[in-house]
Design an enzyme around this catalytic site. Structure first.
Site, PDB file in Angstrom:
ATOM      1  N   CYS A  72      43.458  40.971  52.437  1.00  0.00           N
ATOM      2  CA  CYS A  72      43.229  40.034  51.334  1.00  0.00           C
ATOM      3  C   CYS A  72      43.503  38.565  51.631  1.00  0.00           C
ATOM      4  CB  CYS A  72      44.063  40.472  50.129  1.00  0.00           C
ATOM      5  SG  CYS A  72      43.637  42.108  49.517  1.00  0.00           S
ATOM      6  N   HIS A 122      45.875  35.135  45.376  1.00  0.00           N
ATOM      7  CA  HIS A 122      46.574  35.728  46.531  1.00  0.00           C
ATOM      8  C   HIS A 122      46.716  34.767  47.710  1.00  0.00           C
ATOM      9  CE1 HIS A 122      47.552  40.009  48.225  1.00  0.00           C
ATOM     10  NE2 HIS A 122      48.599  39.192  48.213  1.00  0.00           N
TER      11      HIS A 122
END
Length: 467
Positions: A72, A122
């Site tokens: 991610c 993120h």
């Protein structure tokens, strides 16, 4: 008479030169953990994705879109900065992207764009639910985001009022509706806009999509990839039903976004992108999640629709498109000069056929195994390349993997050490080191880079996070 004609022609020339070229809007939509194999247009007989299939029939869809570091935070950092993870330090999850990065929204803002980000971020360190101040939003003006959550129903987000809010329902649906409202509002302005919509699904938990989409697969006998071990077959079918339910939900939102763009009369001059940060093993080879160089982890969907430049007839491209190409290509397609120092390539001319496709390989790397891909789960440092036929990787001990993806599409036969492939291995190794040298990657132990960048890790070599 001749003088008057010359004056008229000169006036027309000056007017045409001074006339501003209309900059395209950008709607960049990406999901979390959607593998390339889980789409109708890629040949999957079970997953229901008619709207994305239609999108592929109207744009350029890439059969070799590769996540350079398939996890991610690394993906997101490279997407925004155009820099390899050893240059921005973002080779692990839950670390902070330098607020002073010359990144995506800042570059477009300088060219007069309004910018927006909705969904999963993120990139703001290891507190996944904490407030993200404006100076750490990388130049995005309109803001409805949370650092990270995989609770997709009634999840939280921070808005421009610096208050914590909640998406009341399935968050991807509500995020899409908010994106549509933004598109409709921006279409009334004279300024171009750049919108990023970041969905959390189809990342696990798999069984949390709205019931109407789960019901689509209730009586489906899911066909498994041949590389799923027999003992995991029934479990995998259950997982895939939930995974596909998320996929079908998101597919329906692609339709809503396309309708909003068309109704706002901006379709022709809007670059619409659909992709994902990385894939998901879902028990292929008996493995789960990502951080692998295997097809299910590394290959992602990528469709670019831009009628003004590309027309509206779908076209398949086998170009080896990687994460680092995203930013320079979006800049190039928008008519914006690509700054020096980016590690990818503007491939606009390749897509339009003005330039020959000469790329031989794309790099895939794991700088430091962590989290779901930690060493106890088989994770390791590796560097590898994917070509249009082969996948090749080295770990710190030497040659590790070699697959002939044309003859062995499910990567069941590791050819490493096979004497018949000695020259091919040597050639692939050469391509790998060309990329490593270009990116100044010395291929050292992960611990070296952890210390260099000052990341704090636990006993599993993972950055610990708080919710």
């Amino acid at each position: 008479m001749k003088v008057n004609i010359l004056i008229t022609l000169l006036s027309l020339f000056i007017i045409s030169c001074s006339k501003k070229v209309e900059k395209p809007n950008i709607v960049f939509v990406f999901a979390d953990q959607w593998r390339a194999q889980s789409l109708g247009y890629s040949g999957n007989p079970d997953v229901i994705t008619p709207n994305i299939d239609k999108l592929a029939s109207e744009g350029v869809y890439f059969s070799n879109a590769i996540s350079t570091a398939p996890v991610c935070t690394p993906f997101r950092s490279m997407m925004l900065t155009g820099q390899y993870v050893l240059k921005n330090g973002m080779f692990m999850n839950d670390v902070l992207l330098d607020p002073d990065s010359k990144s995506f929204a800042k570059l477009f803002s300088e060219q007069g764009y309004n910018t927006a980000y909705i969904g999963k971020w993120h990139l703001d360190g290891n507190n996944r639910s904490a407030f993200i101040p404006k100076e750490r939003r990388q130049g995005f003006e309109y803001w409805k985001a949370l650092n990270c959550s995989h609770s997709y129903n009634n999840s939280n987000y921070w808005s421009n009022d610096d208050k914590l809010h909640q998406w009341e329902g399935y968050d991807a649906e509500l995020q899409t509706k908010d994106a549509i409202a933004y598109i409709e509002e921006q279409s009334k302005n004279k300024k171009p806009f750049c919108l990023m919509l970041s969905w959390g699904p189809p990342h696990a938990p798999y069984q949390t999509a709205p019931k109407e989409f789960q019901d689509l697969y209730k009586n489906t006998d899911i066909q498994l990839r041949p590389n799923v071990p027999e003992e995991l077959a029934e479990k995998t079918k259950t997982l895939l039903k939930g995974y596909y339910a998320h996929c079908s939900a998101l597919d329906s939102y692609i339709s809503e976004l396309q309708d909003a763009i068309k109704c706002s009369n901006i379709e022709n001059n809007t670059i619409f992108v659909f992709t994902s940060d990385h894939g998901d093993m879902i028990n292929s080879h008996g493995q789960t999640k990502k951080q692998k160089i295997l097809e299910e982890s590394t290959k992602v969907p990528l469709i670019i629709k831009y009628p003004a430049l590309l027309g509206k007839k779908g076209k398949k491209s086998d170009f080896l498109f990687n994460t680092l190409d995203i930013l320079p290509t979006m800049l190039g397609m928008s008519g914006i000069n690509v700054p020096t120092g980016l590690d990818g390539e503007d491939i606009t001319d390749v897509i339009t056929g003005k330039k020959e496709d000469t790329r031989e390989a794309s790099l895939v790397s794991c700088i430091q195994p962590f989290g779901q891909g930690k060493r106890s789960k088989g994770g390791k440092e590796f560097r590898g390349v994917i070509t249009k036929r082969y996948t090749y990787a080295k770990d710190l001990s030497g040659d590790w993997l070699l697959f002939d993806n044309a003859k062995d599409p499910y990567q069941l036969n590791n050819l490493t050490g096979n004497p018949d492939f000695k020259s091919i291995t040597k050639n692939l190794e050469g391509l790998l080191y060309e990329e490593l040298n270009r990116l100044d990657d010395k291929f050292l132990k992960g611990a070296f880079y952890i210390e260099k960048w000052g990341h704090t890790v636990d006993s599993t070599e993972t950055v610990p996070y708080t919710n």
